[in-house]
Write a protein that holds these residues in place. Structure first.
Motif, PDB file in Angstrom:
ATOM      1  N   ASN A 219       8.361  -3.090  -9.689  1.00  0.00           N
ATOM      2  CA  ASN A 219       9.536  -2.606  -8.949  1.00  0.00           C
ATOM      3  C   ASN A 219       9.492  -3.025  -7.488  1.00  0.00           C
ATOM      4  O   ASN A 219       9.364  -2.181  -6.613  1.00  0.00           O
ATOM      5  N   PRO A 220       9.594  -4.318  -7.178  1.00  0.00           N
ATOM      6  CA  PRO A 220       9.467  -4.722  -5.770  1.00  0.00           C
ATOM      7  C   PRO A 220      10.545  -4.077  -4.881  1.00  0.00           C
ATOM      8  O   PRO A 220      10.329  -3.848  -3.693  1.00  0.00           O
ATOM      9  N   LYS A 221      11.696  -3.732  -5.493  1.00  0.00           N
ATOM     10  CA  LYS A 221      12.794  -3.113  -4.726  1.00  0.00           C
ATOM     11  C   LYS A 221      12.359  -1.791  -4.093  1.00  0.00           C
ATOM     12  O   LYS A 221      12.876  -1.366  -3.072  1.00  0.00           O
ATOM     13  N   PHE A 222      11.414  -1.106  -4.777  1.00  0.00           N
ATOM     14  CA  PHE A 222      11.003   0.225  -4.320  1.00  0.00           C
ATOM     15  C   PHE A 222       9.662   0.177  -3.585  1.00  0.00           C
ATOM     16  O   PHE A 222       8.883   1.120  -3.650  1.00  0.00           O
ATOM     17  N   TYR A 223       9.444  -0.926  -2.889  1.00  0.00           N
ATOM     18  CA  TYR A 223       8.144  -1.112  -2.244  1.00  0.00           C
ATOM     19  C   TYR A 223       7.742   0.110  -1.406  1.00  0.00           C
ATOM     20  O   TYR A 223       6.641   0.639  -1.535  1.00  0.00           O
ATOM     21  N   ASN A 224       8.666   0.581  -0.565  1.00  0.00           N
ATOM     22  CA  ASN A 224       8.312   1.690   0.331  1.00  0.00           C
ATOM     23  C   ASN A 224       8.060   2.989  -0.422  1.00  0.00           C
ATOM     24  O   ASN A 224       7.167   3.754  -0.081  1.00  0.00           O
ATOM     25  N   LEU A 225       8.864   3.208  -1.478  1.00  0.00           N
ATOM     26  CA  LEU A 225       8.683   4.427  -2.276  1.00  0.00           C
ATOM     27  C   LEU A 225       7.329   4.371  -3.002  1.00  0.00           C
ATOM     28  O   LEU A 225       6.563   5.335  -2.986  1.00  0.00           O
ATOM     29  N   ASN A 226       7.036   3.200  -3.615  1.00  0.00           N
ATOM     30  CA  ASN A 226       5.748   3.045  -4.304  1.00  0.00           C
ATOM     31  C   ASN A 226       4.600   3.333  -3.344  1.00  0.00           C
ATOM     32  O   ASN A 226       3.640   4.030  -3.678  1.00  0.00           O
ATOM     33  N   LYS A 227       4.739   2.771  -2.139  1.00  0.00           N
ATOM     34  CA  LYS A 227       3.670   2.912  -1.155  1.00  0.00           C
ATOM     35  C   LYS A 227       3.490   4.388  -0.774  1.00  0.00           C
ATOM     36  O   LYS A 227       2.365   4.894  -0.674  1.00  0.00           O
ATOM     37  N   ALA A 228       4.618   5.080  -0.606  1.00  0.00           N
ATOM     38  CA  ALA A 228       4.548   6.498  -0.220  1.00  0.00           C
ATOM     39  C   ALA A 228       3.902   7.330  -1.332  1.00  0.00           C
ATOM     40  O   ALA A 228       3.095   8.219  -1.062  1.00  0.00           O
ATOM     41  N   ILE A 229       4.255   7.014  -2.595  1.00  0.00           N
ATOM     42  CA  ILE A 229       3.682   7.801  -3.703  1.00  0.00           C
ATOM     43  C   ILE A 229       2.178   7.544  -3.807  1.00  0.00           C
ATOM     44  O   ILE A 229       1.383   8.477  -3.943  1.00  0.00           O
ATOM     45  N   VAL A 230       1.801   6.272  -3.712  1.00  0.00           N
ATOM     46  CA  VAL A 230       0.374   5.946  -3.809  1.00  0.00           C
ATOM     47  C   VAL A 230      -0.387   6.600  -2.653  1.00  0.00           C
ATOM     48  O   VAL A 230      -1.487   7.138  -2.831  1.00  0.00           O
ATOM     49  N   GLN A 231       0.239   6.600  -1.476  1.00  0.00           N
ATOM     50  CA  GLN A 231      -0.397   7.246  -0.313  1.00  0.00           C
ATOM     51  C   GLN A 231      -0.602   8.737  -0.571  1.00  0.00           C
ATOM     52  O   GLN A 231      -1.650   9.303  -0.265  1.00  0.00           O
ATOM     53  N   LEU A 232       0.412   9.361  -1.200  1.00  0.00           N
ATOM     54  CA  LEU A 232       0.329  10.791  -1.507  1.00  0.00           C
ATOM     55  C   LEU A 232      -0.822  11.055  -2.488  1.00  0.00           C
ATOM     56  O   LEU A 232      -1.614  11.983  -2.305  1.00  0.00           O
ATOM     57  N   ILE A 233      -0.906  10.199  -3.524  1.00  0.00           N
ATOM     58  CA  ILE A 233      -1.977  10.370  -4.523  1.00  0.00           C
ATOM     59  C   ILE A 233      -3.342  10.208  -3.841  1.00  0.00           C
ATOM     60  O   ILE A 233      -4.286  10.950  -4.098  1.00  0.00           O
ATOM     61  N   GLU A 234      -3.395   9.240  -2.921  1.00  0.00           N
ATOM     62  CA  GLU A 234      -4.662   8.993  -2.235  1.00  0.00           C
ATOM     63  C   GLU A 234      -5.020  10.159  -1.303  1.00  0.00           C
ATOM     64  O   GLU A 234      -6.155  10.643  -1.284  1.00  0.00           O
ATOM     65  N   ASP A 235      -4.027  10.652  -0.570  1.00  0.00           N
ATOM     66  CA  ASP A 235      -4.286  11.748   0.375  1.00  0.00           C
ATOM     67  C   ASP A 235      -4.694  13.017  -0.352  1.00  0.00           C
ATOM     68  O   ASP A 235      -5.493  13.802   0.132  1.00  0.00           O
ATOM     69  N   PHE A 236      -4.094  13.211  -1.524  1.00  0.00           N
ATOM     70  CA  PHE A 236      -4.381  14.403  -2.307  1.00  0.00           C
ATOM     71  C   PHE A 236      -5.625  14.075  -3.141  1.00  0.00           C
ATOM     72  O   PHE A 236      -5.566  13.842  -4.323  1.00  0.00           O
ATOM     73  N   SER A 237      -6.763  14.051  -2.466  1.00  0.00           N
ATOM     74  CA  SER A 237      -7.919  13.396  -3.081  1.00  0.00           C
ATOM     75  C   SER A 237      -8.469  14.121  -4.304  1.00  0.00           C
ATOM     76  O   SER A 237      -9.381  13.642  -4.951  1.00  0.00           O
ATOM     77  N   LEU A 238      -7.895  15.283  -4.628  1.00  0.00           N
ATOM     78  CA  LEU A 238      -8.423  16.025  -5.775  1.00  0.00           C
ATOM     79  C   LEU A 238      -7.963  15.458  -7.102  1.00  0.00           C
ATOM     80  O   LEU A 238      -8.400  15.912  -8.150  1.00  0.00           O
ATOM     81  N   ILE A 239      -7.059  14.491  -7.060  1.00  0.00           N
ATOM     82  CA  ILE A 239      -6.489  14.060  -8.333  1.00  0.00           C
ATOM     83  C   ILE A 239      -7.369  13.005  -9.014  1.00  0.00           C
ATOM     84  O   ILE A 239      -7.630  11.948  -8.480  1.00  0.00           O
ATOM     85  N   ASN A 240      -7.881  13.367 -10.159  1.00  0.00           N
ATOM     86  CA  ASN A 240      -8.477  12.381 -11.059  1.00  0.00           C
ATOM     87  C   ASN A 240      -8.383  12.938 -12.470  1.00  0.00           C
ATOM     88  O   ASN A 240      -8.049  14.096 -12.662  1.00  0.00           O
ATOM     89  N   PHE A 241      -8.625  12.100 -13.452  1.00  0.00           N
ATOM     90  CA  PHE A 241      -8.439  12.518 -14.839  1.00  0.00           C
ATOM     91  C   PHE A 241      -9.744  12.436 -15.614  1.00  0.00           C
ATOM     92  O   PHE A 241     -10.516  11.483 -15.460  1.00  0.00           O
ATOM     93  N   HIS A 242      -9.925  13.433 -16.449  1.00  0.00           N
ATOM     94  CA  HIS A 242     -11.103  13.477 -17.300  1.00  0.00           C
ATOM     95  C   HIS A 242     -10.674  12.946 -18.677  1.00  0.00           C
ATOM     96  O   HIS A 242      -9.792  13.527 -19.301  1.00  0.00           O
ATOM     97  N   PRO A 243     -11.285  11.851 -19.169  1.00  0.00           N
ATOM     98  CA  PRO A 243     -10.834  11.321 -20.463  1.00  0.00           C
ATOM     99  C   PRO A 243     -11.309  12.219 -21.609  1.00  0.00           C
ATOM    100  O   PRO A 243     -12.451  12.666 -21.606  1.00  0.00           O
ATOM    101  N   LEU A 244     -10.420  12.483 -22.557  1.00  0.00           N
ATOM    102  CA  LEU A 244     -10.794  13.347 -23.682  1.00  0.00           C
ATOM    103  C   LEU A 244     -10.559  12.619 -24.996  1.00  0.00           C
ATOM    104  O   LEU A 244      -9.442  12.205 -25.303  1.00  0.00           O
TER     105      LEU A 244
END
Ligand SMILES: Nc1nc2c(ncn2[C@@H]2O[C@H](COP(=O)(O)OP(=O)(O)O)[C@@H](O)[C@H]2O)c(=O)[nH]1
Ligand SMILES: [Mg+2]
Length: 287
Positions: A219-244
């Protein structure tokens, strides 16, 4: 011993009820007292008979018929009814005073992200009934097939974490569907849709740069939105997934130990005095 409650949350079909049965089977096999609490007023079939069942208090089907409500309004009504009937809850919980509850929740995502119904229930469990409460948030493994879906799933997990205000383990469920090769470690998992084991790892423990470049290539059109979401995921450092992987007993055991850890299960147990120990074992060894 204290009282412990693990809430299994996440969208419909994520595998909550199946996981509840797997955790209970695993815990019982090692001699632990674990009970199923069904909190889904629309649940139909159970692999295990629940020890506590909201349907004995109120069922979604009855509410929809009698109150002429749809499924979402009906669910809200059921939870409000539960919170207005804490005597019922108290009576049910009193039978399982020193136990460990696995609470199987409904799959309506609104319950975790839009309303405070579940957080009020959790608050009651911890403040009025002295339970240590944690939650698992399940997301199906096909959420990593597509980076847009992954964003949506990750944002819903983050939103639930903020809304429920309890320690939370995010679980990537149904990893057996991605698997090729040996069970167990995520290193052995190879995703369909051409994903490699390395790919899976960067979704389990989000690697912002790689995820951003994949999002931008879609989605190159949404470059800024993608960047903001990834930044949010990165800042919210508690997010990771446990594989089951439910096909592996080790994977279920591993998740149960994480859950135990999260609630500090057994930490307030009195240390065993030597006189409590079975001296018969020593006598046998000496013979
Ligand atoms: N392949 C696979 N299927 C699963 C797994 N867990 C659940 N399912 C299936 O996914 C469907 C939904 O599971 P269920 O536990 O009812 O989901 P819930 O709505 O979150 O309670 C059922 O058909 C299950 O058999 C898993 O680990 N692997
Ligand atoms: Mg279910």
């Amino acid at each position: 011993m204290g009282k412990y409650a693990c809430m299994l949350t996440g969208p419909a079909g994520a595998g909550k009820s199946t996981l509840a049965a797997a955790l209970i089977t695993h815990a019982q096999a090692s001699g632990r007292n674990v009970h199923l609490f069904n909190l889904d007023p629309a649940a139909e079939r159970f692999e295990f008979a629940p020890s506590i069942d909201i349907k004995e208090l109120i069922s979604l089907e009855d509410v929809m018929t009698e109150m002429e409500l749809g499924p979402n309004g009906g669910l809200v009504y059921c939870f409000e009814y539960l919170m207005d009937n804490l005597d019922w809850l108290s009576e049910q919980l009193s039978e399982y005073n020193d136990d460990y509850l696995i609470i199987d929740c409904p799959g309506q995502i609104e319950l975790y992200t839009h309303t405070s119904l579940l957080s009020r229930f959790i608050n009651t469990l911890s403040t009025s009934f002295n339970y240590r409460v944690m939650a698992c948030y399940l997301l199906e493994s096909n959420f990593i097939d597509d980076v847009n879906k992954y964003f949506a799933g990750t944002l819903s997990a983050m939103s639930s974490m903020v809304n429920l205000e309890v320690p939370m383990i995010n679980v990537l469920s149904k990893v057996d569907l991605l698997k090729k090769g040996e069970a167990g470690s995520s290193r052995h998992l190879i995703a369909r849709a051409g994903r490699t084991g390395k790919d899976l790892e960067r979704f389990l423990d989000p690697d912002p740069t790689l995820i951003l470049s994949e999002a931008n290539s879609h989605n190159p059109k949404f470059y800024n939105l993608n960047k903001a979401i990834v930044q949010l995921i990165e800042d919210f450092s508690l997010i990771n997934f446990h594989p089951l992987d439910l096909t592996s007993e080790d994977s279920v055991g591993d998740l149960l130990s994480h859950i135990d850890n999260c609630m500090q299960y057994g930490e307030d147990e009195e240390p065993k005095e030597p006189k409590d120990m079975d001296m018969g074992d020593f006598a046998e060894a000496e013979e």
